[in-house]
Every structure is written in structure tokens, then in C-alpha cells.
Design an enzyme around this catalytic site. Structure first.
Site, short mmCIF file in Angstrom:
data_model
loop_
_atom_site.label_atom_id
_atom_site.label_comp_id
_atom_site.label_asym_id
_atom_site.label_seq_id
_atom_site.Cartn_x
_atom_site.Cartn_y
_atom_site.Cartn_z
N LYS A 1 -16.34 10.18 3.48
CA LYS A 1 -16.45 8.71 3.42
C LYS A 1 -15.94 8.08 4.72
O LYS A 1 -16.57 8.23 5.74
CB LYS A 1 -15.72 8.16 2.20
N ARG B 1 -11.88 32.07 9.70
CA ARG B 1 -11.58 31.36 8.43
C ARG B 1 -10.24 30.62 8.49
O ARG B 1 -10.02 29.67 7.75
CB ARG B 1 -11.62 32.36 7.26
N TYR C 1 -13.15 10.11 -10.54
CA TYR C 1 -14.52 10.34 -10.05
C TYR C 1 -15.20 11.34 -11.01
O TYR C 1 -14.60 12.35 -11.40
CB TYR C 1 -14.36 10.92 -8.63
N ASP D 1 -6.16 11.29 -5.44
CA ASP D 1 -7.40 11.16 -4.67
C ASP D 1 -7.31 9.86 -3.89
O ASP D 1 -7.43 8.77 -4.46
CB ASP D 1 -8.61 11.16 -5.63
C1 PLP Z 1 -13.30 8.92 -5.06
C2 PLP Z 1 -14.10 10.12 -4.64
N1 PLP Z 1 -13.50 11.30 -4.58
C3 PLP Z 1 -14.17 12.41 -4.22
C4 PLP Z 1 -15.50 12.37 -3.90
C5 PLP Z 1 -16.22 13.63 -3.57
O1 PLP Z 1 -16.47 13.79 -2.21
P1 PLP Z 1 -17.67 14.67 -1.67
O2 PLP Z 1 -18.93 13.92 -1.96
O3 PLP Z 1 -17.37 14.84 -0.23
O4 PLP Z 1 -17.64 15.97 -2.41
C6 PLP Z 1 -16.18 11.14 -3.94
C7 PLP Z 1 -17.61 11.06 -3.60
O5 PLP Z 1 -18.29 10.08 -3.84
C8 PLP Z 1 -15.46 9.99 -4.32
O6 PLP Z 1 -16.06 8.78 -4.43
#
Ligand code: PLP
Length: 392
Positions: free
Chosen positions: A205, A55, A108, A180
Site C-alpha cells: 500500500k 534467502r 482484513y 496490522d
Molecule cells: C489492512 C490490510 N492488511 C493486509 C493486507 C494484505 O496485503 P497484501 O495485499 O499485500 O497481501 C491488505 C490488503 O488489502 C489490507 O488492506
């Protein structure tokens, strides 16, 4: 060393690669020791790239963490099973009952939902702020405000935030800042350089880049890294060695992929600006996008993600548009090599502070296909859209 060189070289010490180009995939739950002294030494050094227990990570994870720490200019990197986990768990690491969180209104959607549906159950209050607030954020601060959370550009509507102004106020009040940075990806924007304490990415992404792995990362500065590392560990956050390997492989080509995404997306965005059906294009690198001046000041480039707003709309026209596209598949993600599209017909439901008076928002991710094929595909689908509008 420039960043594209760094992301090729980082995490490739001999301890991780054993003399080949890439780090070995070291899968493990259990680490075994020959002597009590060895075991005690591992326990003492367990925070410091030492094999201790699965872990805590293996050499594959250490290689990825080293590379991502360099990418985001931080003191340490925690790995999570997806971007949403990175956001949720990082907030849990630093908030407690009675605290107040300032969350950007353009976050998001699952970030908002986490605050409203889960943090609220633990006595943590969230209030939303306008993404275009700079130093005026001060009026939103309460005596118990512990975190200001940013996402820049904002999800779907792409507002770029004045990060240095927000950070200046946060620092004056001793408030932790988290951003973010999935759009900025560490190559195009490094929030820690502007004083943000923790940068989060959905590595799902652009870092992974091939739409085949879920992963989240949080890179912290020196002050917050020890707490993030220990609390994320206690919350049980870890990833597989195979996923860590794939994330590292994606990272190696990220700079060159981004150049192509950027070039093709700008070309399509400018073409859409002149299209008679389009009211507005929301691309942070183009004038008119809210916060464009902050983008020019703080970012090194743009990528494949942007949105446009239709002048007129109808559900049937939107459906026909989406279903007549060939190269753009419908999908909720972005950052992979392929083009994607989503339509948002009820933006107002995702904005509690700022509202949304304009029409349907189409979000595109421009992939690595030939740009002329993509333009032709959009042109024919917009013709279909037009004919459905005329019929209704
Ligand atoms: C700006 C943003 N932050 C976080 C996430 C979340 O990522 P995950 O899909 O890997 O959980 C996304 C997913 O589309 C996103 O567009």
C-alpha cells in the site's frame, strides 16, 4: 531527526550505495567465498546484515530493512512476499497447537480466513473480539491465550482501537500483541511506541505507493525479533532485490504523498457528510467514527482511505454508481497514487462478533488526482445512484 527526514536518509550507508544516491540492486541466490575462514565468518554473522545466502537477503534488502526498522521504531524487520504472508507467517511463528488467538472482529478478510481455514487445522483456536473493547478484553482471555491481534482502524468500517488499554492487559497476562499497521504506515502511527510487540504492514500500500509491487513487512521489538527473524527464515520467507529496491524508492516520498492523500480525502469526506444520500461517513479523523477519540490521541494524521454508508440501497443502484465513475476505478487495493472504489453490500458476512445492521458501505481511496475532479466524479455518480433508486 523527524520521521520524514529519517525515511529519506535511512538505509543509505556507503556499504549499500557504493557512493551513489540509491542502494545498488544486488540480485543473488548464491554468495561465494574465497576461503573457508570467510565462509565460517559469514555463517557466524548471517543474522547481522552479512551476505550468506540469497534467502537471508542482499545489501538491497538490508538497506530496506534498516529503513523500515527506523520507520516503525523496532529492533528488526522481516520481509515477506505480500502483506497477507506477513500476517499469516508471523502468526505461525508464534502460535502452536493448543494455543488460543484473540483476533479483532474488524480484521482484513483474508486474515480472518487464514485463522478460520488454516490455523484451525493446526489445533489453534481463534475467537473474535469487538474492536471497541479496551481493558474489558480481559474477560476474553483464556489460560491458553497467546496472541492478541489488532487492526486499527478496522478494515472497511474503520473502527479505531484503544491500543494502550489492550496492550496493558496483554502485558499483565504475558500475551504477545501484533497489530496490522497498514493504515498507520509508521509515519502516522508507530504501535511499538505504545508497547505493541510486532507491527505488520502490507507494504504493497503506502510504502510502495505506486501499485506495482506486492510486499509485506513485520517489525518486532527486541524481545520478539530473534524468534521472528529465525522462524520467518525457516518458513522460507523472502522477496526479490528488485521489489526491495522499489519499496525503498516508494518510501522516500511517502511523507509528502500522505499529506496530499490526507488533505484531499478530508475534503471529500466532509462534502459526503452533507450529501443527502449518505447516512454516515466513517473517517477516523472525523467526529462520529467509532474510536475517533483514540485516533486523535494516538495518530499523527490520516490518509486517503475512508468509507461511507448509504441511506438506501439497491444492487442495481450500486452497480450503476460504480460503473459511472471515471477517476475511481474498481479495485481491492489502496495506498497507490490513484483513486479506487469498492462497494460492500454484505458487511454482516465479515463480522462474527459485532454484526452489521447498517446499509451498503462504499470504501474510497482518494488518490493524488485534483480533488475537484474527484468531487465532480463522485457527484455525477451519486446522481446516477439516485436515479436508479427512484426507478426501482
Ligand atoms: C489492512 C490490510 N492488511 C493486509 C493486507 C494484505 O496485503 P497484501 O495485499 O499485500 O497481501 C491488505 C490488503 O488489502 C489490507 O488492506
Amino acid at each position: 531527526m523527524k520521521k520524514p527526514t529519517q525515511i529519506v536518509a535511512a538505509g543509505r550507508s556507503k556499504a549499500y550505495t557504493h557512493g551513489v544516491v540509491n542502494p545498488v540492486v544486488q540480485r543473488a541466490s548464491t554468495v561465494v567465498f574465497e576461503t573457508v575462514a570467510e565462509m565460517q565468518q559469514a555463517a557466524k554473522e548471517r543474522h547481522n546484515r552479512t551476505l550468506f545466502y540469497g534467502r537471508r537477503g542482499t545489501t538491497t534488502h538490508f538497506a530496506l530493512q534498516d529503513a523500515l526498522m527506523e520507520l516503525e521504531n523496532g529492533a528488526g524487520c522481516a520481509l515477506f512476499p505480500c502483506g497477507a504472508a506477513a500476517i499469516a507467517q508471523t502468526l505461525l511463528c508464534f502460535l502452536k497447537a493448543g494455543d488460543h488467538l484473540l483476533m479483532v472482529d474488524t480484521a482484513y478478510e483474508p486474515t480472518r480466513d487464514f485463522c478460520d481455514k488454516i490455523l484451525s487445522r493446526y489445533g489453534i483456536e481463534t475467537s473474535y473480539y469487538d474492536p471497541m473493547l479496551g481493558a474489558a478484553i480481559e474477560q476474553e482471555i483464556r489460560p491458553n491465550t497467546k496472541v492478541i491481534f489488532m487492526e486499527s482502524p478496522g478494515s472497511i468500517t474503520m473502527e479505531v482501537q484503544d491500543v494502550p488499554s489492550l496492550v496493558g492487559i496483554a502485558q499483565a497476562h504475558g500475551i504477545l500483541t501484533i497489530l496490522d499497521n497498514t493504515y498507520g504506515n509508521g509515519l502516522q502511527f508507530t504501535p511499538l511506541d505504545l508497547g505493541v510487540n510486532i507491527s505488520i504492514q502490507a507494504a504493497t500500500k503506502y510504502i510502495v505507493g505506486h501499485s506495482d509491487v506486492m510486499m509485506g513487512i513485520a517489525v518486532a521489538d527486541k524481545q520478539y525479533w530473534p524468534t521472528l527473524r529465525e522462524h520467518a527464515y525457516l518458513l522460507g520467507q523472502c522477496t526479490s532485490a528488485d521489489d526491495a529496491y522499489l519499496a525503498l524508492r516508494g518510501l522516500r516520498t511517502m511523507a509528502v504523498r500522505l499529506q496530499q492523500h490526507e488533505q484531499s480525502a478530508l475534503s471529500i469526506a466532509k462534502w459526503l457528510q452533507a450529501h443527502p444520500l449518505v447516512a454516515e461517513v466513517r473517517h477516523p479523523a472525523l467526529a462520529g467514527c467509532p474510536g475517533h477519540e483514540f485516533f486523535v490521541r494516538d495518530f499523527k494524521g490520516s490518509n486517503g482511505l475512508f468509507s461511507f454508508i448509504m441511506k438506501q440501497t439497491s444492487p442495481a443502484a450500486v452497480q450503476a454508481f460504480l460503473e459511472s465513475l471515471h477517476h475511481f476505478k474498481m479495485g481491492f487495493s489502496w495506498g497507490g497514487y490513484e483513486s479506487l472504489v469498492t462497494a460492500n453490500q454484505n458487511m454482516a458476512a465479515l463480522r462474527s462478533k459485532t454484526g452489521w445492521q447498517q446499509g451498503t458501505v462504499i470504501r474510497l481511496h482518494i488518490g493524488l488526482e485534483d480533488v475537484e475532479d474527484l468531487r465532480a466524479d463522485l457527484a455525477q455518480a451519486l446522481d446516477v445512484y439516485q436515479s436508479h433508486l427512484e426507478r426501482s
